[in-house]
Design a protein around this motif. Structure first.
Motif, short mmCIF file in Angstrom:
data_model
loop_
_atom_site.label_atom_id
_atom_site.label_comp_id
_atom_site.label_asym_id
_atom_site.label_seq_id
_atom_site.Cartn_x
_atom_site.Cartn_y
_atom_site.Cartn_z
N VAL A 61 -17.02 7.55 21.25
CA VAL A 61 -16.68 7.79 19.85
C VAL A 61 -17.21 6.62 19.05
CG1 VAL A 61 -14.85 8.29 18.20
CG2 VAL A 61 -14.58 8.97 20.59
N LEU A 62 -17.99 6.90 18.02
CA LEU A 62 -18.58 5.83 17.20
C LEU A 62 -17.55 5.30 16.22
CD1 LEU A 62 -22.17 7.26 16.65
CD2 LEU A 62 -21.42 5.50 18.28
N SER A 63 -16.54 4.71 16.78
CA SER A 63 -15.46 4.06 16.03
C SER A 63 -15.03 2.87 16.86
CB SER A 63 -14.29 5.03 15.81
OG SER A 63 -13.10 4.32 15.50
N ASP A 64 -15.12 1.69 16.31
CA ASP A 64 -14.80 0.50 17.09
C ASP A 64 -13.33 0.44 17.48
OD1 ASP A 64 -17.39 -0.44 17.24
OD2 ASP A 64 -17.23 -1.66 15.43
N ASP A 65 -12.46 1.06 16.68
CA ASP A 65 -11.04 1.13 17.06
C ASP A 65 -10.88 1.91 18.36
OD1 ASP A 65 -10.18 -0.34 14.91
OD2 ASP A 65 -9.69 1.40 13.67
N ALA A 66 -11.54 3.06 18.44
CA ALA A 66 -11.45 3.87 19.66
C ALA A 66 -12.17 3.19 20.82
CB ALA A 66 -12.03 5.26 19.41
N ARG A 67 -13.30 2.58 20.55
CA ARG A 67 -14.08 1.94 21.60
C ARG A 67 -13.32 0.75 22.21
NH1 ARG A 67 -19.20 3.99 21.39
NH2 ARG A 67 -20.19 2.33 22.59
N ALA A 68 -12.46 0.13 21.42
CA ALA A 68 -11.68 -0.98 21.94
C ALA A 68 -10.75 -0.53 23.05
CB ALA A 68 -10.87 -1.62 20.81
N GLU A 69 -10.37 0.74 23.06
CA GLU A 69 -9.51 1.26 24.12
C GLU A 69 -10.31 1.95 25.21
OE1 GLU A 69 -5.97 3.27 23.09
OE2 GLU A 69 -5.79 2.32 21.13
N LEU A 70 -11.43 2.56 24.85
CA LEU A 70 -12.21 3.32 25.82
C LEU A 70 -13.24 2.46 26.57
CD1 LEU A 70 -12.90 6.49 23.65
CD2 LEU A 70 -11.38 6.35 25.64
N CYS A 71 -13.90 1.58 25.85
CA CYS A 71 -15.01 0.82 26.45
C CYS A 71 -15.10 -0.53 25.75
CB CYS A 71 -16.31 1.59 26.33
SG CYS A 71 -16.62 2.34 24.70
N PRO A 72 -14.13 -1.41 25.97
CA PRO A 72 -14.05 -2.65 25.19
C PRO A 72 -15.22 -3.60 25.35
CG PRO A 72 -12.49 -2.67 27.03
CD PRO A 72 -13.03 -1.28 26.94
N ASP A 73 -15.91 -3.54 26.49
CA ASP A 73 -17.02 -4.46 26.71
C ASP A 73 -18.38 -3.79 26.57
OD1 ASP A 73 -16.59 -2.93 28.92
OD2 ASP A 73 -16.70 -4.56 30.38
N LYS A 74 -18.38 -2.59 26.03
CA LYS A 74 -19.63 -1.84 25.87
C LYS A 74 -20.26 -2.17 24.52
CE LYS A 74 -20.50 2.70 27.91
NZ LYS A 74 -19.92 4.04 28.09
N LEU A 75 -21.37 -1.50 24.22
CA LEU A 75 -21.99 -1.65 22.91
C LEU A 75 -21.00 -1.30 21.80
CD1 LEU A 75 -25.44 0.13 23.49
CD2 LEU A 75 -24.99 -2.33 23.50
N SER A 76 -21.07 -2.02 20.70
CA SER A 76 -20.29 -1.66 19.52
C SER A 76 -20.94 -0.44 18.86
CB SER A 76 -20.23 -2.82 18.54
OG SER A 76 -21.52 -3.05 17.97
N THR A 77 -20.25 0.10 17.88
CA THR A 77 -20.80 1.25 17.14
C THR A 77 -22.16 0.91 16.54
OG1 THR A 77 -18.63 2.19 16.64
CG2 THR A 77 -20.44 2.75 15.15
N ASP A 78 -22.24 -0.22 15.85
CA ASP A 78 -23.50 -0.60 15.20
C ASP A 78 -24.60 -0.88 16.22
OD1 ASP A 78 -22.42 -0.29 12.68
OD2 ASP A 78 -21.93 -2.42 12.44
N GLU A 79 -24.24 -1.48 17.34
CA GLU A 79 -25.25 -1.77 18.36
C GLU A 79 -25.81 -0.47 18.96
OE1 GLU A 79 -23.58 -6.09 19.97
OE2 GLU A 79 -22.82 -4.22 20.83
N TRP A 80 -24.94 0.51 19.20
CA TRP A 80 -25.42 1.79 19.72
C TRP A 80 -26.37 2.44 18.71
CZ3 TRP A 80 -25.66 6.91 18.50
CH2 TRP A 80 -25.90 7.80 19.55
#
Length: 724
Positions: free
Chosen positions: A458-477
């Protein structure tokens, strides 16, 4: 309006409870609201969602009622914890001191409900038990006064306080709500605002529920914090499950989806009085050539009742006009070259990091020779594409990925290699001290055809913090995908939904993809203008398709640890396909449905709600299976054709009549050629006869597969049979 487990309401004040016990002989006005205030205060301090209410008809005055409501409002304003107020009329019982007390007048009940709604506002739902106002016209009047909730409706037990008052049937309450332009939906004992968050579903839960209770609430709720459905959990639909889709008897909301009993009747959504004004306005904006706004996308994703049918029908109309009646699929093979991964994505059951060395089977790595063998075998079986992805191996560099690419290209020079997620590109580039752009140009020179738009989640850093905290950020993707387009490499795009995110996060995801595509189109137009090249023949690098991927929960670590829902409901899954068609139009013209996640029946529903592509045959699908999906690792081309050929036809006559009756819209046109995807099939849309849905085998870039490839695919037996 949400049927739920019942709560016994508190009385308005202490002396009213005394009145019940002693026949009204001990009234003490100075003590009013004191015990109730203490309970509400402690509940607020302890962050306990609190149900309270008024028991009317026991000697109170209207001033008493108003003071009680103001006190509740003030406490809620401070703590935000009052989840509902029950307005309940007293019913006298034989053998009690108040046996001769007359029933509360219905007019007084209506007044109290109106007063509660006006004083408490929209944030506090007002409930009144329907069995105590059994006449249909009385219930309708309660709804018109602002009633939000019917409380607990039990099909098997009586109202223990008022056993003489039988519960009305849920079906009759549902019909009443629909006649008033509302939708009756089931909820949990806790209200949605305490179970969901506009972006991430766990934040409100962590604030208002203990850890054990939060897990239970997540597993029973949908994306909006309501109950997943009316039926038992064993009969619910889950992404990846091979269980049949429930029937409408168990899940009423299915009647609004494709193939449901209300589906055909709601196709004239422009004139349907049951469609809400907000949904109709958003759909008309798209049909008039406008772009959906963020809040409109969020509204469409939350559609219920007749609005669901309207969204799906509008999306399918747009699909007919844009790409016609054809449904495409690609014969491909997935090659997952390793499951070793140094990232800690909480949703992934496929990867093997240090923490999972003894879980979910052994770790593996494929050698280049095995990649070459699988590619050659796929070509022999009629494939036009191999899709290569894997875990982020800690020792892989840019050379590792280039070696896999060369192996595939060397084994079959004509196969299209669709490989390497934005995360793999970023990691491979960083390991070799390259920029993603430099690495992408190297990959293209070696013969890479396109990139999968995975690792987006999900291209939302709030959601990514729970799903994939060490992955690419939204902007990096987004930056890596934009760099791929600049390097001349087309990409797909995806979303993984149904785990922790809310509708707001999904809406932002779609908006970000649309902006990404607009920029790619502008870049391509500028390049074509500079070189005097026709844009239609240039096939610029951009997003070729959008693929919604419902979260498969069964073996996902975040679900097993209690941190995620059970994936989306079927309504949510079908709606995301439909809303994607509407939100991304006209920039992304292909919406794909994933049969490994949706199943055959769910995929067919999506293909009747705006989707036009059934994806790939896969041959070796590992990632969904690792997460617990029950669907096979391969679907044969004939099985795909069977799904497509059994779809209901596009009813051009009805579409033409619908357009003819609406003076705000022009008549439907013929499906246009898509200059980006390469579609050349012109299917007449809006004619006076039905157009059957038909299947066609495509390449990755949406050109028609050659007769030789199609014949080889038809002749091949299922891979699992040949390798067993």
């Amino acid at each position: 309006m949400h049927p739920r487990a019942n709560h016994a309401p508190l009385s308005v004040c202490h002396d009213m409870r005394t009145t019940l016990r002693s026949g009204g002989r001990r009234k003490r006005p100075h003590s009013r609201m004191h015990p109730l205030g203490i309970k509400v205060l402690f509940a607020g301090r302890l962050r306990v969602p609190f149900t309270t209410g008024l028991l009317l008809g026991i000697g109170e005055s209207r001033s008493d009622v108003l003071r009680a409501l103001v006190a509740i409002r003030d406490s809620h304003a401070r703590w935000g914890h009052v989840q509902e107020v029950i307005v309940q009329p007293f019913r006298a019982k034989a053998g009690t001191p108040m046996a001769d007390t007359p029933d509360l007048l219905h007019a007084e009940l209506l007044w109290a409900v109106c007063a509660a709604k006006l004083i408490l506002g929209a944030s506090v739902p007002v409930q009144s038990p329907p069995n105590l106002s059994a006449a249909p016209h009385e219930l309708e009047q309660l709804i018109s006064c602002g009633l939000d909730d019917w409380g607990g409706i039990s099909p098997v037990t009586a109202d223990h306080v008022n056993p003489e008052c039988r519960w009305p049937q849920i079906g009759s309450l549902r019909a009443l709500a629909e006649s008033c332009g509302l939708t009756l939906v089931p909820r949990l004992a806790v209200y949605p605002r305490y179970a969901s968050h506009r972006s991430v579903g766990s934040r409100a839960l962590n604030r208002w529920q203990s850890a054990r209770m939060a897990t239970a609430v997540r597993r029973l709720s949908d994306a909006h914090g309501l109950a997943r459905g009316e039926g038992a959990a064993a009969r619910s639909w889950y992404a990846g499950s091979a269980a049949p889709v429930p029937c409408e008897t168990h899940e009423d909301e299915l009647k609004w989806l494709p193939f449901g009993s209300e589906w055909r009747a709601r196709r004239h959504w422009r004139r349907d009085a049951h469609v809400s004004a907000a949904v109709r306005a958003a759909l008309l904006r798209v049909r008039d050539g406008g772009a959906l706004r963020l809040r409109e996308i969020e509204t469409l994703l939350g559609a219920r009742g007749a609005d669901v049918s309207a969204v799906c029908h509008a999306a399918d109309e747009l699909r007919r006009e844009t790409v016609g009646a054809g449904v495409s699929f690609v014969v491909c093979r997935n090659i997952n070259y390793t499951n070793k991964c140094m990232f800690t994505c909480t949703f992934c059951a496929f990867s093997k990091g240090r923490a999972a060395e003894k879980l979910r089977g052994a770790a593996y790595e494929l050698e280049e020779e095995e990649v070459a063998r699988r590619t050659a075998e796929a070509w022999e079986r009629g494939a036009t594409e191999v899709c290569m992805q894997g875990g982020i191996h800690p020792s892989y560099t840019a050379d590792s990925y280039l070696s896999f690419l060369r192996a595939a290209r060397g084994a079959s020079p004509h196969v299209h290699v669709h490989a390497f997620s934005p995360l793999e590109v970023s990691q491979g580039a960083a390991a070799s001290k390259l920029s993603p752009s430099q690495f992408l140009h190297m990959l293209r020179r070696e013969g890479l055809g396109s990139l999968p738009g995975t690792a987006a989640e999900v291209l939302s850093d709030d959601a990514r913090a729970e799903l994939c905290p060490d992955k690419l950020s939204t902007d990096e993707w987004l930056d890596v995908v934009a760099s791929a387009h600049e390097a001349g490499l087309p990409t797909t795009s995806t979303i993984m939904f149904g785990a922790v995110e809310g509708a707001a996060a999904c809406a932002k995801h779609l908006m970000r993809l649309r902006l990404l595509q607009v920029r790619a189109e502008r870049r391509a137009a500028a390049a074509a203008s500079a070189s005097s090249t026709d844009l239609a023949s240039a096939a610029p690098a951009r997003l070729t398709e959008f693929v919604p991927l419902p979260f498969v929960h069964e073996s996902a670590p975040i679900f097993l640890m209690g941190g995620a829902r059970r994936g989306p409901t079927l309504r949510e899954a079908v709606l995301l396909h439909a809303v994607a068609r509407l939100a991304l139009h006209p920039h992304v013209t292909s919406i794909q449905t994933s049969w490994t996640k949706m199943g055959a029946r769910g995929a067919a529903m999506a293909l009747c709600a705006g989707a036009n592509d059934l994806g790939g045959t896969l041959m070796n699908e590992r990632i969904s299976r690792a997460a617990g999906a029950s669907h096979g690792q391969e679907m044969t081309p004939q099985a795909m054709r069977d799904i497509i050929n059994n779809l209901p036809p596009d009813d051009g006559a009805e579409a033409a009549l619908e357009q003819e009756s609406d003076t705000e819209h022009e008549q439907l046109s013929h499906a246009r050629n898509d200059p980006v995807s390469g579609l050349t099939q012109e299917q007449s849309v809006g004619t006076l006869k039905a157009t059957p849905r038909w299947a066609w085998q495509r390449t990755t870039l949406y050109a028609e597969a050659s007769e030789e490839r199609a014949a080889a695919a038809v002749a091949a037996k299922p891979l699992l049979e040949t390798s067993s």
